[in-house]
Design a protein around this motif. Sequence first.
Motif, mmCIF file in Angstrom:
data_model
loop_
_atom_site.group_PDB
_atom_site.id
_atom_site.type_symbol
_atom_site.label_atom_id
_atom_site.label_comp_id
_atom_site.label_asym_id
_atom_site.label_seq_id
_atom_site.Cartn_x
_atom_site.Cartn_y
_atom_site.Cartn_z
ATOM 1 N N ALA A 66 0.595 -1.353 0.071
ATOM 2 C CA ALA A 66 0.065 0.066 -0.009
ATOM 3 C C ALA A 66 0.851 1.244 -0.072
ATOM 4 N N GLU A 67 0.404 2.301 -0.388
ATOM 5 C CA GLU A 67 0.837 3.640 -0.400
ATOM 6 C C GLU A 67 1.428 3.997 0.987
ATOM 7 N N ALA A 68 2.767 4.624 1.164
ATOM 8 C CA ALA A 68 3.347 4.918 2.237
ATOM 9 C C ALA A 68 3.800 3.968 3.113
ATOM 10 N N THR A 69 3.935 2.791 3.120
ATOM 11 C CA THR A 69 3.995 1.774 3.969
ATOM 12 C C THR A 69 5.396 1.253 3.823
ATOM 13 N N GLU A 70 5.871 0.803 4.824
ATOM 14 C CA GLU A 70 7.191 0.289 4.972
ATOM 15 C C GLU A 70 7.479 -0.951 4.052
ATOM 16 N N THR A 71 8.728 -1.049 3.390
ATOM 17 C CA THR A 71 8.715 -2.413 2.595
ATOM 18 C C THR A 71 9.128 -3.546 3.323
ATOM 19 N N THR A 72 8.925 -4.667 2.986
ATOM 20 C CA THR A 72 9.355 -6.064 3.610
ATOM 21 C C THR A 72 10.714 -6.131 3.221
ATOM 22 N N ASP A 73 11.363 -7.126 4.027
ATOM 23 C CA ASP A 73 12.636 -7.307 3.789
ATOM 24 C C ASP A 73 12.918 -8.654 2.720
ATOM 25 N N ASN A 74 13.078 -8.225 1.503
ATOM 26 C CA ASN A 74 13.213 -9.254 0.444
ATOM 27 C C ASN A 74 14.602 -9.541 -0.075
ATOM 28 N N SER A 75 15.420 -9.186 0.800
ATOM 29 C CA SER A 75 16.919 -9.634 0.661
ATOM 30 C C SER A 75 17.210 -11.114 0.521
ATOM 31 N N PRO A 76 17.877 -11.492 -0.369
ATOM 32 C CA PRO A 76 18.297 -12.763 -0.573
ATOM 33 C C PRO A 76 19.360 -13.185 0.518
ATOM 34 N N THR A 77 19.611 -14.350 0.851
ATOM 35 C CA THR A 77 20.822 -15.043 1.510
ATOM 36 C C THR A 77 21.760 -15.302 0.668
ATOM 37 N N LEU A 78 23.071 -14.415 0.878
ATOM 38 C CA LEU A 78 24.359 -14.713 0.210
ATOM 39 C C LEU A 78 25.079 -15.639 0.991
ATOM 40 N N THR A 79 25.624 -16.631 -0.254
ATOM 41 C CA THR A 79 26.612 -17.564 0.185
ATOM 42 C C THR A 79 27.982 -17.550 -0.670
ATOM 43 N N GLN A 80 28.981 -17.845 -0.109
ATOM 44 C CA GLN A 80 30.397 -17.784 -0.877
ATOM 45 C C GLN A 80 30.720 -19.083 -1.284
ATOM 46 N N PRO A 81 30.416 -19.706 -2.395
ATOM 47 C CA PRO A 81 31.127 -20.974 -2.602
ATOM 48 C C PRO A 81 32.624 -21.188 -2.757
ATOM 49 N N VAL A 82 33.532 -21.913 -2.513
ATOM 50 C CA VAL A 82 34.753 -21.766 -2.811
ATOM 51 C C VAL A 82 35.107 -23.191 -3.335
ATOM 52 N N ILE A 83 35.741 -22.994 -4.774
ATOM 53 C CA ILE A 83 36.040 -24.212 -5.443
ATOM 54 C C ILE A 83 37.881 -24.401 -5.610
ATOM 55 N N SER A 84 38.368 -25.089 -5.107
ATOM 56 C CA SER A 84 39.998 -25.479 -5.117
ATOM 57 C C SER A 84 40.023 -26.257 -6.284
ATOM 58 N N THR A 85 41.286 -25.800 -6.974
ATOM 59 C CA THR A 85 41.691 -26.694 -8.092
ATOM 60 C C THR A 85 42.786 -27.599 -7.757
ATOM 61 N N GLU A 86 42.366 -29.011 -7.855
ATOM 62 C CA GLU A 86 43.010 -30.064 -7.655
ATOM 63 C C GLU A 86 44.051 -30.671 -8.663
ATOM 64 N N LYS A 87 45.302 -31.169 -8.368
ATOM 65 C CA LYS A 87 46.211 -31.631 -9.171
ATOM 66 C C LYS A 87 45.991 -32.842 -9.996
ATOM 67 N N ALA A 88 45.833 -32.847 -11.299
ATOM 68 C CA ALA A 88 45.685 -34.140 -11.971
ATOM 69 C C ALA A 88 47.017 -34.289 -12.929
ATOM 70 N N GLN A 89 47.134 -35.632 -13.206
ATOM 71 C CA GLN A 89 48.497 -35.803 -13.826
ATOM 72 C C GLN A 89 48.286 -37.175 -15.109
ATOM 73 N N SER A 90 49.338 -37.039 -15.736
ATOM 74 C CA SER A 90 49.164 -38.056 -16.730
ATOM 75 C C SER A 90 50.580 -38.163 -17.279
ATOM 76 N N PHE A 91 50.922 -39.569 -17.868
ATOM 77 C CA PHE A 91 52.391 -39.926 -18.107
ATOM 78 C C PHE A 91 52.191 -40.643 -19.502
ATOM 79 N N ILE A 92 53.206 -40.150 -20.170
ATOM 80 C CA ILE A 92 53.351 -40.575 -21.478
ATOM 81 C C ILE A 92 54.617 -41.078 -21.736
ATOM 82 N N PRO A 93 54.898 -42.212 -22.195
ATOM 83 C CA PRO A 93 56.121 -42.905 -22.320
ATOM 84 C C PRO A 93 56.382 -42.698 -23.989
ATOM 85 N N PHE A 94 57.576 -42.477 -24.258
ATOM 86 C CA PHE A 94 57.951 -42.431 -25.782
ATOM 87 C C PHE A 94 59.440 -42.937 -25.830
#
Length: 574
Positions: free
Chosen positions: A345-373
């Motif tokens: 309604a006019e001139a009424t206080e707004t509701t709290d519509n803020s989202p919940t923020l999160t911070q995902p963390v992705i670590s890079t893991e070592k992969a390996q390969s071996f090629i004989p020649f």
Amino acid sequence: EFGPVTFPAYGGATAGVRSLTDVYALNRFVREPDKLADLLATMRAEALPGPAAQPHSDEGTRQAKPASPAAVAAIPKQETIQMAEDMTVEERAARQTEIKARLASINAEYATGAFPKEVDQEWRKLNDELDENERVLVQIEARKARLLDIEQRDNNSIVDTQKPVPTRLAPGYVPPEQLNRMSHIDIYDFRDIRNKSRTPADEVRLTRDHAKRAIEVARYPGAADKAVAQTRADWLLDNVVEDRPGDLARRILATGNPVYDRAFGKWLNQSPMDTQEANVFAEARALSLTAGAGGNAVTFDLDPTIMGTSARAVNPWRGLARQISITGDEWRGVTSGAVTSSFAAEATETTDNSPTLTQPVISTEKAQSFIPFSIEIDMDWAGMRSEMSTLLQESKDDLEALKFTVGTGVNEPFGVVTGATTLVTATAGQTTDAEDFYRLSAALPERYQARASLVANRGIFNLVRQFVLTGQSNPWKDLEDATVVDGRVGTLLGYPAYMSSSMAANTATGALFAILGDFSRFVIVDRIGLSVEILPHLLGVNRRPTGERGLYAFWRVGSKVINADAFRVLQGVV
């Protein structure tokens, strides 16, 4: 050069005549030519017989004796920078080239030690002269630009007042465009970049410009489509998340240098490098993005972490997931739930519509390969380059296709099926039917429907094709006629359908055999750079050499579902 060409090919050219007489030399190289002229006249008078005060003819001048040492010492000496005040633009540019060549020669001569006093003085004077010439050249270019701007404004003013525009060129003549392109060797010259840079930000910009040029001229021997590889590398240069600005550009220049390519081939077969190759090889190792400069970086046109030449028929996840490339060890993002909107309604206080923020963390893991020649193959580095790139990419694809699907997240990526925790159980015992896929579709929240795709094993899609044979309706007719392109096999219930060999191939108890969801909520993080170490000799069961070498390759990659609510997984039951 004007040459025998048709006017107006060189309509803007100018010509000049240069004198080589004493008058030209005095005015050209000396601050006070009148005093030097008087001194020379006095010296000539002392050297010739007869009255000293009389002017001398040309013949007398030709018969003059050499000046005395004292007289010569009286001639004022001019420093190099003072003499350069009257140089033309072309002469300054030529002088800059000479100075750079001399600096490079001095550095090569004393590469492993300090400069002697005389050499240090020469080094400092040359650098001062280089900076002074650069300052003057910049001023000249600025003045030219200013005059051109004034001329253009005057021409616009003439056009606006409808006055005739004077011209000495043929109607319709357009001056040829002049392109100043760096040479093939200059592309990789870090010293040239540093000399041209006035600020750290300027150095980063120039480094990226040079890297883009290196991407243009690279050969990409392991890529099926050169244009695709170039586009990917160029895009990555502008979008990579860097710990230090310019990291990727420096890596491209360091490993793209033809000298580094030769040195890398010699390092593989344990051949001695010349001085230039050894210096470039050491410089590239110092610029490595690997912690502790471990390993030696492969040339960027062979590096699958840069070119991204994944075979999506084997590994469809890279085509579906959100891909992020970094130069650090981990990626930190920000995610949130949906924002709720409402009317009030006019001139009424707004509701709290803020989202919940999160911070995902992705670590890079070592992969390996071996090629004989074999040592025999090792002798042909040119032929081995493309083969090595293909082998590394195939091995990388096979490993990542599995781990991006069911990886545990412990010293390996989190798989999408592992992270998608909301399950939809099949209704039939150890089999599936059309109803299961309708229930899977209905279980996915509406906000993810528009961007959703479905992934399953080839064996599951073959079961789907047989639904019509059991009397069920078959809404997936396009699956029957579709061909596999980049892992896609058609559409299923309106969703793009992709094939993954790492998904469960049957509907046994507990099998997770189909996943539906918005795969932009599944993030793959690549740490740019694939490095290798060489094992000079491989040993057989009796601990004797087999005549083979080994190539140990390693890279860093991680993945994770950052919003599990965006996925639903179909699970088999008893």
